[in-house]
Design an enzyme around this catalytic site. Structure first.
Site, mmCIF file in Angstrom:
data_model
loop_
_atom_site.group_PDB
_atom_site.id
_atom_site.type_symbol
_atom_site.label_atom_id
_atom_site.label_comp_id
_atom_site.label_asym_id
_atom_site.label_seq_id
_atom_site.Cartn_x
_atom_site.Cartn_y
_atom_site.Cartn_z
ATOM 1 N N GLU A 604 0.817 -1.226 0.000
ATOM 2 C CA GLU A 604 0.000 0.000 0.000
ATOM 3 C C GLU A 604 0.842 1.264 0.000
ATOM 4 O OE1 GLU A 604 -2.644 -0.055 3.362
ATOM 5 O OE2 GLU A 604 -1.124 -0.768 4.742
ATOM 6 N N CYS A 675 -7.514 -5.808 -1.071
ATOM 7 C CA CYS A 675 -8.530 -5.602 -0.032
ATOM 8 C C CYS A 675 -8.938 -4.132 0.118
ATOM 9 C CB CYS A 675 -8.061 -6.155 1.297
ATOM 10 S SG CYS A 675 -6.550 -5.405 1.894
HETATM 11 C C1 PEP Z 1 -6.134 0.057 2.135
HETATM 12 O O1 PEP Z 1 -5.335 0.953 2.417
HETATM 13 O O2 PEP Z 1 -6.533 -0.164 0.987
HETATM 14 C C2 PEP Z 1 -6.659 -0.834 3.185
HETATM 15 C C3 PEP Z 1 -7.399 -1.859 2.889
HETATM 16 O O3 PEP Z 1 -6.399 -0.490 4.458
HETATM 17 P P1 PEP Z 1 -7.171 0.680 5.250
HETATM 18 O O4 PEP Z 1 -8.261 1.163 4.373
HETATM 19 O O5 PEP Z 1 -7.646 0.057 6.504
HETATM 20 O O6 PEP Z 1 -6.082 1.657 5.456
HETATM 21 MG MG MG Z 2 -4.329 0.915 4.332
#
Ligand code: PEP
Ligand code: MG
Length: 769
Positions: A604, A675
């Site tokens: 990410e 995700c």
């Molecule tokens: C994302 O960054 O895509 C992720 C799934 O994590 P979060 O949204 O919890 O930061």
């Molecule tokens: Mg994230």
């Protein structure tokens, strides 16, 4: 200069309404620039005309009367050109238009500067003088600086203070909308129910009341409770405090007497202000008076008065929240709505939620998504205190709130609600079917969870496992770090509920916009700061407890996978693996029967995209967090309304990065899933599948919709679409092309409500603030 500017902005900011703000503005600007005239013309967008809203130096009677068409006069020129016009002899300019009612004939020099907020022209500020002279560069720069600062004030004051004017616009089918950020998709129509923030005088408005007896009764009740509190405190203190300190409680009690604060507050209420407004008025007056005193003892009394006032306010607000009738279909509106609203308001009464603060990741949004309540957050300029009882539409598809919709807009949104209800029924038919394309390619659909409420709905919708369990959520609902045992119990519930399907537990991901009330992180740049793995590696005691709890929870189930957030270097994986192995050996020694779980890394951060080959040497799987990846690749804060239009999941660079990740991971034979929110959007899901992603993890609310769409497309067609997309160079074109193709395949309804498809003329006609 800076000090003058700061003072003007401060004064304008504290003005009670738009017209006082403008009056302060013109008076102060005229004074500080030493000119003869300063006037503000605001643009009425619906009439396409400027209206003189405030002046110092022209005839006051012309305020509200003198108007100019958008293209008329020098004011019109300033607005159209969106730049200052500085003239030594305005009347000789061909565009000059003499407004007789203002009495401006003696003035020759003219400097007009546009007032622009977020690319939107709000009006023009003008200074004028008798002498024929051009204003100098410094004066021009001063007015431009001031105008830029004041644009935000005008926009805010307009949105929050001039709401009565806005309501005039509901006629003719033009309604007003406010922009925010999507908390939970869906549409809700209902009645505003304002939840007042915890006692805070800043947010207490004045409000005229008719039933003065009722207000006075509320005040007496609150007063009684505060007196009782003081007595209880005083008794407690008698055991611990020296007598001279105890005397303070008597002072407090006296302050509440009729010949002190209480009497003054009653007089204000009798004058027609509601009790909260009267209380604020009186308390703030005394606080200011004490603060201005030389004597330090008396100065310190300011905080006593404030404290007493806040105690009374807290009781008054509590009474309001609990006793005010809750509408059948309440749109709960507040400055910072938190899930505690479910304590006071029955779930079945809450049709929608609007919060001035918050982000798509805030606790309220997460809970709303679990419960399927249409929610819009981050609606910064919402006129909160003028909304009680008004009709609102929460448009959780586009992150908008519509105030007092006209009949046509209402009809259109009602149609969306019926359509969505029909669609949900239709979608249920695929619950037990596999997610398989028309040409037999199988995609795994996993869910993102965080609360226990997510579990049932995920299972009902046929989730094949958990691709992301956000462990920070159970941390957010507590007032301290949960113990190892508490964590173990929570994790066990998740693992058992999905057994034997895998549950991917992400280690604590706090920082950025995810904060724990008991572990505040104050940073100038939180998204680039102490976040995710960075925090937990710096606190091995927190990390180890969490891993131990996960391992114990998976005993005899062994469906646990551990995932590390915000990783940007192999060193972090190394260190985390070291701690995970340590925790594993510890629990084995303590007698646990667990297998070593697979450990994965989230991709990410852009740095991670280019180190896939190195990362996979140290871990078992990867999962793309497209939410953060998009924000970091595009340098756009995912929760900042100002740059929301730049946060584009379909940006060619984002798509190329996603393709690079899947190719690099496949080349190494490492499983990779995704995700982020992109996985739950049917349009991007088609592209992800075409790129080669075989596991998509999303919120349970999106699951059936994505499955339905993927079951209707073939892999060949999806790859053909992706090939077309690679030739396109911008997000808007890519998005509308994918929309169009899916629309042609008869899937339009599953992407978004019919009303939001096709040309903009079909869309509800609303006026943006
Ligand atoms: C994302 O960054 O895509 C992720 C799934 O994590 P979060 O949204 O919890 O930061
Ligand atoms: Mg994230």
């Amino acid at each position: 200069m800076l000090e003058t500017l700061r003072r003007i902005v401060q004064e304008v900011n504290s003005a009670p309404d738009l017209s006082s703000a403008l009056n302060v503005m013109v008076a102060r600007v005229r004074l500080s620039m030493g000119t003869e005239v300063c006037s503000i013309y605001l643009l009425d967008h619906s009439a396409n005309r400027y209206i003189l809203m405030a002046t110092e130096g022209l005839k006051k009677e012309a305020v509200g009367m003198a108007t100019l068409h958008f293209s008329e006069g020098l004011v019109g020129q300033v607005g159209m050109r969106e730049e200052p016009i500085n003239l030594d002899d305005a009347p000789s300019h061909p565009k000059f238009r003499y407004l007789q009612e203002t009495g401006e004939e003696p003035f020759h020099s003219f400097l007009g500067v546009p007032i622009i907020h977020h690319r939107k022209l709000l009006g023009v500020i003008v200074v004028q003088q008798r002498d024929r002279r051009r204003f100098d560069q410094e004066e021009e720069a001063f007015l431009v600086t001031l105008s830029a600062q004041l644009a935000a004030v005008v926009a805010h004051a307009e949105a929050t203070g001039a709401i009565d004017g806005i309501f005039g616009n509901t006629m003719g089918g033009v309604t007003t909308k406010f922009d925010g950020v999507v908390g939970c998709i869906g549409v809700a129509i209902g009645t505003a129910f304002v939840v007042y923030p915890a006692a805070d005088f800043k947010s207490v408005p004045d409000r005229p009341v008719k039933n003065i007896r009722k207000e006075l009764k509320a005040f007496n009740d609150a007063l009684k409770r505060v007196r009782a509190d003081i007595r209880a405190l005083s008794e407690k203190a008698s055991l611990t405090l020296p007598p001279e300190e105890q005397a303070l409680f008597q002072v407090y009690e006296r302050m509440l007497d009729d010949n002190a604060l209480a009497g003054e507050i009653r007089t204000h209420v009798q004058g027609g202000n509601w009790v909260q407004g009267a209380l604020r008025e009186v308390v703030m007056k005394h606080v200011a008076a004490f603060e201005a005193m030389e004597d330090s003892y008396l100065q310190a009394r300011a905080s006593d008065v404030r404290d007493l006032g806040l105690r009374i306010l807290a009781y008054l607000q509590e009474a309001k929240t609990l006793s005010a009738p809750i509408p059948e279909r309440a749109i709960v509106v507040g400055e910072d709505i938190t899930p505690t609203i479910f304590v006071d308001i029955p779930r079945e009464r809450i049709a929608g939620i609007v919060s001035l603060h918050g982000s798509s990741n805030s606790h309220m949004s997460i809970v709303a998504r679990s419960l399927g309540i249409p929610t819009v957050v981050g609606v910064g300029e919402f006129p909160l205190f003028r909304l009680e009882g008004l009709n609102l539409i929460v448009d959780g598809h586009r992150g908008e709130v519509i105030v007092q919709p006209g009949p046509e807009v209402l009809r259109q949104y009602q149609a969306i609600i019926s359509e969505q209800a029909e669609l949900s029924k239709e979608l249920e038919s695929v619950t037990d079917l596999p997610c398989e394309t028309t040409d037999g390619h199988r995609i795994n659909l996993f869910v993102n969870t965080g609360l226990m409420a997510d579990v049932n709905i995920s299972l009902q919708r046929g989730a094949e496992g958990v691709g992301l369990y956000r462990t920070e959520i159970p941390f957010m609902v507590r007032d301290r770090f949960p113990s190892e045992l508490e964590q173990m119990e929570i994790y066990r519930q998740q693992l058992e509920a999905f057994y034997p399907a895998p549950v991917t537990m992400r280690t604590l991901d706090v920082g950025g916009d995810k904060s724990l009330p008991y572990f505040p992180i104050q940073e100038d740049n939180p998204f680039l700061g102490w976040r995710g793995i960075r925090v937990t590696l710096d606190h091995p005691e927190i990390f180890l407890v969490q891993i131990r709890a996960m391992l114990w929870a998976s005993e005899s189930l062994d469906n646990l996978r551990i995932m590390l957030p915000m990783v940007s270097s192999v060193m972090e994986i190394d260190e985390a693996m070291h701690l995970i192995h340590r925790a594993y050996l510890e629990v084995l020694e303590e007698g646990a029967h667990v297998q070593m779980p697979e450990v994965g890394v989230m991709i990410e951060v852009p740095a991670a995209v280019y180190q896939i080959q190195d990362f996979v040497q140290q871990c078992d799987f990867l999962s793309v967090g497209s939410n953060d990846l998009t924000q970091y690749l595009l340098a756009v804060d995912r929760n900042n309304r100002r740059v929301a239009s730049l946060y584009q999941a379909f940006h060619p660079s984002v798509l190329r990065a996603l393709k690079h990740i899947i190719d690099a991971a496949k080349a190494e034979g490492t499983p990779v899933s995704i995700c982020g929110e992109m996985a739950g959007d049917p349009c991007s899901a088609v592209l992800l599948m075409a790129m080669g992603y075989e596991t998509l993890s999303m919120s349970a609310t999106s699951l059936l919709r994505v499955k339905w769409v993927l079951r209707k497309v073939g892999m060949d067609a999806a790859q053909e679409l992706l090939a077309q997309v690679w030739k396109m160079d911008n997000a808007a074109v890519i998005k509308s092309h994918v929309d169009l193709m899916l629309d042609r395949a008869g899937l339009g309804n599953f992407i978004r409500p019919t009303l939001f498809q096709g040309t903009s003329s079909q869309e509800p006609k609303v006026q943006a603030r």
